[in-house]
Write an enzyme that holds these catalytic residues in place. Structure first.
Site, PDB file in Angstrom:
ATOM      1  N   HIS A  62       0.808  -1.200   0.075  1.00  0.00           N
ATOM      2  CA  HIS A  62      -0.009   0.109   0.177  1.00  0.00           C
ATOM      3  C   HIS A  62       0.840   1.256  -0.084  1.00  0.00           C
ATOM      4  O   HIS A  62       2.094   1.449   0.659  1.00  0.00           O
ATOM      5  CB  HIS A  62      -0.867   0.278   1.247  1.00  0.00           C
ATOM      6  CG  HIS A  62      -1.663  -1.089   1.525  1.00  0.00           C
ATOM      7  ND1 HIS A  62      -2.235  -1.608   2.487  1.00  0.00           N
ATOM      8  CD2 HIS A  62      -2.500  -2.023   0.401  1.00  0.00           C
ATOM      9  CE1 HIS A  62      -2.905  -2.738   2.403  1.00  0.00           C
ATOM     10  NE2 HIS A  62      -3.139  -2.920   1.064  1.00  0.00           N
ATOM     11  N   LYS A  72       6.221   6.344   6.768  1.00  0.00           N
ATOM     12  CA  LYS A  72       5.930   5.744   7.863  1.00  0.00           C
ATOM     13  C   LYS A  72       7.324   5.274   8.867  1.00  0.00           C
ATOM     14  O   LYS A  72       8.259   5.145   8.162  1.00  0.00           O
ATOM     15  CB  LYS A  72       5.075   4.437   7.248  1.00  0.00           C
ATOM     16  CG  LYS A  72       3.972   4.874   6.716  1.00  0.00           C
ATOM     17  CD  LYS A  72       3.249   3.550   6.121  1.00  0.00           C
ATOM     18  CE  LYS A  72       1.874   3.761   5.449  1.00  0.00           C
ATOM     19  NZ  LYS A  72       1.552   2.599   4.605  1.00  0.00           N
ATOM     20  N   TYR A 132       2.270   1.849  13.540  1.00  0.00           N
ATOM     21  CA  TYR A 132       3.106   2.727  12.874  1.00  0.00           C
ATOM     22  C   TYR A 132       2.581   4.112  12.655  1.00  0.00           C
ATOM     23  O   TYR A 132       1.502   4.459  13.076  1.00  0.00           O
ATOM     24  CB  TYR A 132       3.036   2.126  11.285  1.00  0.00           C
ATOM     25  CG  TYR A 132       1.791   2.202  10.502  1.00  0.00           C
ATOM     26  CD1 TYR A 132       1.490   2.924   9.601  1.00  0.00           C
ATOM     27  CD2 TYR A 132       1.351   1.024  10.773  1.00  0.00           C
ATOM     28  CE1 TYR A 132       0.262   2.788   8.854  1.00  0.00           C
ATOM     29  CE2 TYR A 132      -0.231   0.864   9.995  1.00  0.00           C
ATOM     30  CZ  TYR A 132      -0.495   1.961   9.147  1.00  0.00           C
ATOM     31  OH  TYR A 132      -1.872   1.621   8.375  1.00  0.00           O
ATOM     32  N   ASP A 170      -6.862  -6.574  -1.680  1.00  0.00           N
ATOM     33  CA  ASP A 170      -4.955  -6.774  -1.929  1.00  0.00           C
ATOM     34  C   ASP A 170      -4.989  -7.999  -3.067  1.00  0.00           C
ATOM     35  O   ASP A 170      -3.778  -7.815  -3.842  1.00  0.00           O
ATOM     36  CB  ASP A 170      -4.131  -7.338  -0.984  1.00  0.00           C
ATOM     37  CG  ASP A 170      -4.110  -5.775   0.072  1.00  0.00           C
ATOM     38  OD1 ASP A 170      -4.286  -4.820  -0.410  1.00  0.00           O
ATOM     39  OD2 ASP A 170      -3.654  -6.028   1.254  1.00  0.00           O
TER      40      ASP A 170
END
Length: 183
Positions: A62, A72, A132, A170
């Site tokens: 992603h 991130k 995250y 996904d």
């Protein structure tokens, strides 16, 4: 903290300094001054996210596009994952290459994934809690994704495909050539 550059420019593995004693341990997981000095860029995190998953769950690959792109800082609070960052910056000499590192509650390593990268992870332990920080807010219209099994990237997930647990979203992500452009 020890900041280890990867082969992908701007992407770092971060090993914290852990202080152990009879009570347990202490570590500094984030210090903005130390972080920015070592990655040599200004990053201001604005959002924290956490997920819980079972063994074999693969989340990714992603990213967010344009003005909503995200950097991130990722880590595992419980369990173990194979964490993967893929360089999708079109003019990068490492475009389409990836870095994979095992993150666990035990090793306490973190990975900094800069803007212009796709990100994903596979749960290796029975369960895992993944945490995250993001430097930009989530924006649904800016979502991008790349197939976890893109043949040109050729990620070695170390798991049999039939043992993977993948969301419907996904499963149908495009390959890197047909993916939404990051910029």
């Amino acid at each position: 903290m020890n900041f280890i550059p990867t082969k992908l420019e701007g992407c770092f593995i971060i090993e914290p300094k852990i202080i152990l004693d009879e009570r347990g341990y202490f570590m500094e997981s984030f210090n903005e001054n130390t972080f920015q000095k070592n990655i040599n860029q200004q990053v201001h995190f604005v959002q924290d996210n956490q997920s819980f998953s079972s063994k074999g769950v693969l989340r990714g690959l992603h990213y967010q596009t344009g003005e909503h792109a995200q950097a991130k800082l990722v880590r595992v609070l419980q369990g173990e994952v194979l964490d993967v960052a893929v360089d999708i910056r079109p003019n990068s000499p490492t475009f389409g290459q990836y870095e994979a590192v095992v993150l666990s509650a035990e090793n306490k390593k973190q990975v900094f994934v800069p803007r212009g990268f796709a990100h994903g992870f596979l749960v290796l332990s029975e369960t895992a809690t993944f945490f995250y920080k993001c430097d930009n807010f989530y924006n649904k219209e800016s979502e991008g994704g790349i197939s976890y099994n893109d043949k040109t990237i050729n990620i070695d997930w170390g798991f049999a495909t039939e043992d993977l647990i993948i969301s419907e979203k996904d499963k149908v992500q495009p390959n890197i050539e047909n993916a939404k452009k990051a910029w």
